[in-house]
Motif scaffolding. Structure first.
Motif, PDB file in Angstrom:
ATOM      1  N   SER A 196      25.222  79.846   1.682  1.00  0.00           N
ATOM      2  CA  SER A 196      24.590  78.442   1.198  1.00  0.00           C
ATOM      3  C   SER A 196      25.367  76.985   1.280  1.00  0.00           C
ATOM      4  N   ARG A 197      25.970  77.236   0.462  1.00  0.00           N
ATOM      5  CA  ARG A 197      26.846  75.844  -0.041  1.00  0.00           C
ATOM      6  C   ARG A 197      27.450  75.763   1.606  1.00  0.00           C
ATOM      7  N   VAL A 198      27.894  76.519   2.770  1.00  0.00           N
ATOM      8  CA  VAL A 198      28.676  76.201   3.890  1.00  0.00           C
ATOM      9  C   VAL A 198      27.913  75.622   4.429  1.00  0.00           C
ATOM     10  N   ALA A 199      26.438  76.256   4.617  1.00  0.00           N
ATOM     11  CA  ALA A 199      25.739  76.152   5.552  1.00  0.00           C
ATOM     12  C   ALA A 199      24.482  74.510   4.916  1.00  0.00           C
ATOM     13  N   GLY A 200      24.868  74.251   3.948  1.00  0.00           N
ATOM     14  CA  GLY A 200      24.165  72.870   3.232  1.00  0.00           C
ATOM     15  C   GLY A 200      25.015  71.914   4.004  1.00  0.00           C
ATOM     16  N   LEU A 201      26.067  71.379   4.308  1.00  0.00           N
ATOM     17  CA  LEU A 201      27.512  70.783   4.933  1.00  0.00           C
ATOM     18  C   LEU A 201      26.503  70.339   6.468  1.00  0.00           C
ATOM     19  N   ALA A 202      26.542  69.255   6.212  1.00  0.00           N
ATOM     20  CA  ALA A 202      25.968  68.601   7.837  1.00  0.00           C
ATOM     21  C   ALA A 202      27.512  68.687   8.859  1.00  0.00           C
ATOM     22  N   GLY A 203      28.301  69.423   8.679  1.00  0.00           N
ATOM     23  CA  GLY A 203      29.244  69.458   9.984  1.00  0.00           C
ATOM     24  C   GLY A 203      30.484  69.397   9.199  1.00  0.00           C
ATOM     25  N   PHE A 204      31.709  69.739  10.210  1.00  0.00           N
ATOM     26  CA  PHE A 204      33.072  69.877   9.242  1.00  0.00           C
ATOM     27  C   PHE A 204      33.629  68.052   9.884  1.00  0.00           C
ATOM     28  N   THR A 205      33.150  68.016  10.433  1.00  0.00           N
ATOM     29  CA  THR A 205      33.676  66.229  11.229  1.00  0.00           C
ATOM     30  C   THR A 205      33.607  65.278  10.572  1.00  0.00           C
ATOM     31  N   PRO A 206      31.889  65.492  10.262  1.00  0.00           N
ATOM     32  CA  PRO A 206      31.183  64.394   9.341  1.00  0.00           C
ATOM     33  C   PRO A 206      31.757  64.100   7.949  1.00  0.00           C
ATOM     34  N   LEU A 207      32.420  65.513   7.975  1.00  0.00           N
ATOM     35  CA  LEU A 207      33.385  64.805   5.907  1.00  0.00           C
ATOM     36  C   LEU A 207      35.129  64.272   6.365  1.00  0.00           C
ATOM     37  N   LEU A 208      35.151  64.983   7.732  1.00  0.00           N
ATOM     38  CA  LEU A 208      36.798  64.092   8.016  1.00  0.00           C
ATOM     39  C   LEU A 208      36.268  62.557   8.133  1.00  0.00           C
ATOM     40  N   GLN A 209      35.153  61.972   8.690  1.00  0.00           N
ATOM     41  CA  GLN A 209      34.770  60.734   9.302  1.00  0.00           C
ATOM     42  C   GLN A 209      34.051  60.531   7.726  1.00  0.00           C
ATOM     43  N   GLU A 210      34.275  60.742   6.497  1.00  0.00           N
ATOM     44  CA  GLU A 210      33.741  59.995   5.494  1.00  0.00           C
ATOM     45  C   GLU A 210      34.985  59.892   5.028  1.00  0.00           C
ATOM     46  N   GLY A 211      36.300  60.131   5.749  1.00  0.00           N
ATOM     47  CA  GLY A 211      37.680  60.375   4.840  1.00  0.00           C
ATOM     48  C   GLY A 211      37.442  61.100   3.830  1.00  0.00           C
ATOM     49  N   LYS A 212      37.176  62.052   3.836  1.00  0.00           N
ATOM     50  CA  LYS A 212      37.287  63.059   2.969  1.00  0.00           C
ATOM     51  C   LYS A 212      38.574  64.023   3.495  1.00  0.00           C
TER      52      LYS A 212
END
Ligand code: ZN
Length: 299
Positions: A196-212
């Motif tokens: 559920s936590r992984v499914a709750g992410l909007a995707g992987f690339t948005p996290l990178l684009q946020e600079g994470k």
């Protein structure tokens, strides 16, 4: 940020997590093969998946091949990834472009197709490679590789891979794999929580684009589960092991008549490596030498 792989554990070793950033190597593949947007996303996801799977192998020199054949217009995809952090790959029809899907995203599933199979070959570098086949779920690659891990390797796994590609090339690519290891796999509540936590992410690339960073992404997903992030960071790169010697070896296999034909008709031979797009030229003199070698060997 350079391409890299970071590992972590959580839940007292019951959870294994691996993350990869593959932005540069996906951009290199795009340029080498002149990939369309959707082909870039499909191959980038496949290469990230290969690196994530290869990371769990132990023997030095181990590699994982991911072969996707879904019956879509893109044709087959092949990604070859090593435990050493090198990866290469290609798609059959790199020029195919499709309109965005109903979510406004690159239609990887439509390009790959979902009427076919995912083949995974694990090769430890000697003896017989271990191969396994599963039916495709969606052709979106991430779902399909996760399905393979659950059904074929019987490891509850959540996998997320993504590529963001625009007019200026690939600006974010990578993925994350979280696995519940056998000692904790009977804990269904834990498996469900992770899914559920992984499914709750909007995707992987948005996290990178946020600079994470990868450690920050692990922190977000597993921070309350006794997370340990290994300090070693492994570099990743696009690399192909092809060479002129191997090309000559392949030409030699064609036999004397075929080689003689190439000398007379084309004054040499040209061969392109599928994996990296490098073009090799063999001169008539080199082909003549191959014929001489064949004659010596057959005496
Ligand atoms: Zn090559």
């Amino acid at each position: 940020m350079v391409d890299q792989l970071v590992r972590a554990t959580a839940a007292d070793g019951g959870i294994r997590a691996v993350g990869v950033i593959t932005t540069r190597l996906t951009e290199e593949a795009r340029q080498r093969h002149n990939l369309s947007y959707v082909a870039t996303a499909a191959l980038g996801r496949s290469m990230s998946s290969g690196l994530l799977l290869a990371s769990s192998m132990k023997q030095e020199g181990s590699r994982v091949n991911i072969h996707v054949k879904g019956g879509g217009p893109l044709g087959g995809i092949l990604a070859d990834a090593g435990l050493d952090g090198t990866v290469r790959g290609y798609v059959d029809n790199p020029e195919i472009e499709l309109p965005p899907n109903s979510k406004g995203k690159l239609d990887v599933g439509g390009a790959v197709g979902d009427r076919g199979y995912l083949y995974v070959v694990r090769d430890v570098g000697y003896g017989h490679p271990y191969s396994s086949t599963v039916e495709l779920v969606s052709g979106e690659i991430g779902d399909d590789v996760a399905h393979y891990l659950v059904t074929s390797e019987q490891t509850p796994s959540a996998l997320l891979v993504g590529v963001f590609v625009g007019a200026e090339g690939v600006t974010a690519a990578g993925g994350i794999l979280i696995q519940v290891l056998p000692k904790a796999a009977t804990d269904e509540a834990l498996v469900e929580l992770l899914e559920s936590r992984v499914a709750g992410l909007a995707g992987f690339t948005p996290l990178l684009q946020e600079g994470k960073t990868l450690p920050e992404i692990f922190e977000q997903l597993l921070g309350d589960m006794n997370l340990f992030i290994f300090p070693e960071v492994q570099d990743l790169r696009f690399h192909c092991a092809c060479s002129f010697d191997r090309v000559l070896g392949a030409l030699k296999m064609l036999g004397e008549d075929e080689l003689q034909d190439m000398i007379e008709k084309d004054d040499g031979a040209e061969a392109t490596c599928h994996f990296c797009g490098r073009v090799y030229q063999a001169s008539s003199d080199e082909l003549t030498q191959l014929i001489a070698d064949l004659r010596t060997e057959s005496v």
